[in-house]
Motif scaffolding. Structure first.
Motif, mmCIF file in Angstrom:
data_model
loop_
_atom_site.group_PDB
_atom_site.id
_atom_site.type_symbol
_atom_site.label_atom_id
_atom_site.label_comp_id
_atom_site.label_asym_id
_atom_site.label_seq_id
_atom_site.Cartn_x
_atom_site.Cartn_y
_atom_site.Cartn_z
ATOM 1 N N LEU A 25 0.837 -1.207 0.000
ATOM 2 C CA LEU A 25 0.000 0.000 0.000
ATOM 3 C C LEU A 25 0.874 1.261 0.000
ATOM 4 O O LEU A 25 0.613 2.214 -0.739
ATOM 5 C CB LEU A 25 -0.950 0.001 1.203
ATOM 6 C CG LEU A 25 -1.996 -1.106 1.248
ATOM 7 C CD1 LEU A 25 -2.733 -1.119 2.584
ATOM 8 C CD2 LEU A 25 -2.986 -0.980 0.105
ATOM 9 N N ILE A 26 1.926 1.240 0.807
ATOM 10 C CA ILE A 26 2.853 2.379 0.879
ATOM 11 C C ILE A 26 3.589 2.543 -0.453
ATOM 12 O O ILE A 26 3.716 3.655 -0.981
ATOM 13 C CB ILE A 26 3.844 2.214 2.060
ATOM 14 C CG1 ILE A 26 3.088 2.322 3.394
ATOM 15 C CG2 ILE A 26 4.967 3.250 1.985
ATOM 16 C CD1 ILE A 26 3.895 1.898 4.610
ATOM 17 N N PHE A 27 4.047 1.421 -1.025
ATOM 18 C CA PHE A 27 4.744 1.456 -2.305
ATOM 19 C C PHE A 27 3.822 1.996 -3.409
ATOM 20 O O PHE A 27 4.223 2.849 -4.210
ATOM 21 C CB PHE A 27 5.252 0.056 -2.675
ATOM 22 C CG PHE A 27 5.938 -0.003 -4.006
ATOM 23 C CD1 PHE A 27 7.226 0.483 -4.161
ATOM 24 C CD2 PHE A 27 5.280 -0.527 -5.117
ATOM 25 C CE1 PHE A 27 7.861 0.446 -5.400
ATOM 26 C CE2 PHE A 27 5.899 -0.574 -6.361
ATOM 27 C CZ PHE A 27 7.197 -0.086 -6.503
ATOM 28 N N THR A 28 2.579 1.519 -3.447
ATOM 29 C CA THR A 28 1.602 1.973 -4.451
ATOM 30 C C THR A 28 1.349 3.469 -4.303
ATOM 31 O O THR A 28 1.319 4.202 -5.299
ATOM 32 C CB THR A 28 0.278 1.186 -4.311
ATOM 33 O OG1 THR A 28 0.548 -0.207 -4.451
ATOM 34 C CG2 THR A 28 -0.726 1.622 -5.361
ATOM 35 N N LEU A 34 4.567 9.941 -7.168
ATOM 36 C CA LEU A 34 5.738 10.312 -7.959
ATOM 37 C C LEU A 34 5.482 10.310 -9.467
ATOM 38 O O LEU A 34 6.187 10.978 -10.215
ATOM 39 C CB LEU A 34 6.908 9.371 -7.642
ATOM 40 C CG LEU A 34 7.448 9.442 -6.204
ATOM 41 C CD1 LEU A 34 8.443 8.325 -5.944
ATOM 42 C CD2 LEU A 34 8.080 10.809 -5.937
ATOM 43 N N SER A 35 4.476 9.568 -9.927
ATOM 44 C CA SER A 35 4.261 9.429 -11.375
ATOM 45 C C SER A 35 3.139 10.294 -11.937
ATOM 46 O O SER A 35 3.027 10.437 -13.147
ATOM 47 C CB SER A 35 3.977 7.965 -11.724
ATOM 48 O OG SER A 35 2.752 7.558 -11.151
ATOM 49 N N SER A 36 2.338 10.891 -11.060
ATOM 50 C CA SER A 36 1.195 11.661 -11.550
ATOM 51 C C SER A 36 0.829 12.752 -10.551
ATOM 52 O O SER A 36 0.677 12.468 -9.359
ATOM 53 C CB SER A 36 0.009 10.714 -11.752
ATOM 54 O OG SER A 36 -1.159 11.416 -12.047
ATOM 55 N N PRO A 37 0.673 13.990 -11.020
ATOM 56 C CA PRO A 37 0.274 15.044 -10.087
ATOM 57 C C PRO A 37 -1.136 14.805 -9.555
ATOM 58 O O PRO A 37 -1.985 14.283 -10.264
ATOM 59 C CB PRO A 37 0.342 16.324 -10.932
ATOM 60 C CG PRO A 37 0.268 15.866 -12.342
ATOM 61 C CD PRO A 37 0.822 14.484 -12.387
ATOM 62 N N GLY A 38 -1.349 15.162 -8.299
ATOM 63 C CA GLY A 38 -2.668 15.004 -7.697
ATOM 64 C C GLY A 38 -2.614 14.126 -6.462
ATOM 65 O O GLY A 38 -1.558 13.626 -6.077
ATOM 66 N N PRO A 39 -3.768 13.908 -5.857
ATOM 67 C CA PRO A 39 -3.815 13.105 -4.631
ATOM 68 C C PRO A 39 -3.574 11.629 -4.900
ATOM 69 O O PRO A 39 -3.724 11.160 -6.027
ATOM 70 C CB PRO A 39 -5.244 13.343 -4.109
ATOM 71 C CG PRO A 39 -6.044 13.690 -5.318
ATOM 72 C CD PRO A 39 -5.101 14.409 -6.243
ATOM 73 N N VAL A 40 -3.208 10.901 -3.859
ATOM 74 C CA VAL A 40 -2.971 9.457 -3.956
ATOM 75 C C VAL A 40 -4.306 8.708 -4.016
ATOM 76 O O VAL A 40 -4.461 7.759 -4.768
ATOM 77 C CB VAL A 40 -2.136 8.969 -2.745
ATOM 78 C CG1 VAL A 40 -2.126 7.449 -2.648
ATOM 79 C CG2 VAL A 40 -0.720 9.506 -2.825
ATOM 80 N N ILE A 80 -6.315 7.251 -18.063
ATOM 81 C CA ILE A 80 -5.667 6.397 -17.071
ATOM 82 C C ILE A 80 -4.188 6.772 -16.964
ATOM 83 O O ILE A 80 -3.522 6.997 -17.969
ATOM 84 C CB ILE A 80 -5.848 4.909 -17.421
ATOM 85 C CG1 ILE A 80 -7.331 4.543 -17.367
ATOM 86 C CG2 ILE A 80 -5.065 4.016 -16.464
ATOM 87 C CD1 ILE A 80 -7.649 3.132 -17.783
ATOM 88 N N THR A 81 -3.680 6.810 -15.739
ATOM 89 C CA THR A 81 -2.280 7.173 -15.501
ATOM 90 C C THR A 81 -1.337 6.073 -15.997
ATOM 91 O O THR A 81 -1.765 4.967 -16.327
ATOM 92 C CB THR A 81 -2.022 7.409 -13.997
ATOM 93 O OG1 THR A 81 -2.320 6.208 -13.289
ATOM 94 C CG2 THR A 81 -2.865 8.553 -13.452
ATOM 95 N N LYS A 82 -0.057 6.385 -15.981
ATOM 96 C CA LYS A 82 0.981 5.474 -16.479
ATOM 97 C C LYS A 82 0.888 4.073 -15.868
ATOM 98 O O LYS A 82 1.024 3.064 -16.557
ATOM 99 C CB LYS A 82 2.353 6.100 -16.191
ATOM 100 C CG LYS A 82 3.520 5.337 -16.760
ATOM 101 C CD LYS A 82 4.816 6.092 -16.485
ATOM 102 C CE LYS A 82 6.005 5.343 -17.034
ATOM 103 N NZ LYS A 82 7.276 6.044 -16.771
ATOM 104 N N TYR A 83 0.670 3.992 -14.561
ATOM 105 C CA TYR A 83 0.611 2.696 -13.883
ATOM 106 C C TYR A 83 -0.826 2.290 -13.530
ATOM 107 O O TYR A 83 -1.046 1.237 -12.933
ATOM 108 C CB TYR A 83 1.465 2.730 -12.606
ATOM 109 C CG TYR A 83 2.912 3.031 -12.904
ATOM 110 C CD1 TYR A 83 3.741 2.056 -13.448
ATOM 111 C CD2 TYR A 83 3.446 4.297 -12.671
ATOM 112 C CE1 TYR A 83 5.069 2.327 -13.739
ATOM 113 C CE2 TYR A 83 4.768 4.580 -12.964
ATOM 114 C CZ TYR A 83 5.576 3.595 -13.495
ATOM 115 O OH TYR A 83 6.881 3.868 -13.788
#
Length: 192
Positions: A25-28, A34-40, A80-83
């Motif tokens: 969960l922390i890694f995700t 880090l890969s997309s601006p905005g909230p987690v 959809i984001t990169k990941y």
């Protein structure tokens, strides 16, 4: 008795899963940040038990502001984001809903909750649609383990028949069967 056992199962299993999956969960969360601006996280209203609204919690898999468009997501959606596709395929984006289960808004097993705008449309077009709110919504359900993903009115009508079957036949054994089938689907990467 069923409701007490089910709630106890929800609390124990969601607590264990949150603890065991904490590193992932922390890694995700870090990958999303880090890969997309905005909230987690992506939080959105859904209808719960007896239609009472609650906020569903998911990892964000779409670009910022993407939810302002269509409610449906295409297979290769540019929003959809990169990941995001990877997180969706393995249902990693759904894991924060274990918090919804822990606090009692959802159950591990039950009908999947829908967006309020879609709910209104489905209530108008599909007879008895509101009866799916007799039980708490779930992370997975009888419809999800038996039917492919679908977003049309006829798909929703078919899903409702499975949801109503679950409601009429709910038992600890059926919940366990759905739980096991869900794990198999995730590991086979057959998204529901």
């Amino acid at each position: 008795m069923y409701n007490v056992v089910k709630r106890t199962f929800d609390i124990i299993v969601s607590s264990i899963l949150l603890l065991v999956l904490l590193p992932m969960l922390i890694f995700t969360a870090a990958v999303i940040k880090l890969s997309s601006p905005g909230p987690v996280f992506y939080c959105a209203p859904r209808a719960g038990l007896r239609g009472k609204p609650f906020l569903i919690i998911k990892f964000r898999t779409m670009k910022l502001g993407a939810d302002k468009g269509s409610g449906t997501t295409a297979l290769k959606d540019p929003r959809i984001t990169k990941y995001g596709t990877f997180f969706r395929n393995y249902k990693i984006d759904e894991l924060p809903q274990l918090i919804n289960v822990l606090i009692g808004d959802m159950s591990l097993i039950g009908p999947r909750p829908e967006r309020p705008q879609l709910e209104e449309k489905l209530n108008e077009k599909i007879p008895n649609y509101k009866y799916r709110h007799i039980v708490k919504p779930g992370l997975s359900g009888w419809a999800q383990v038996n039917l492919p993903y679908g977003s049309s009115i006829s798909d929703s009508s078919e899903k409702l028949s499975y949801d109503l079957f679950y409601i009429q036949n709910k038992s600890i054994w059926l919940d366990l069967l759905i739980f096991i089938q869900t794990i198999k689907l995730i590991f086979n990467m057959k998204g529901y």
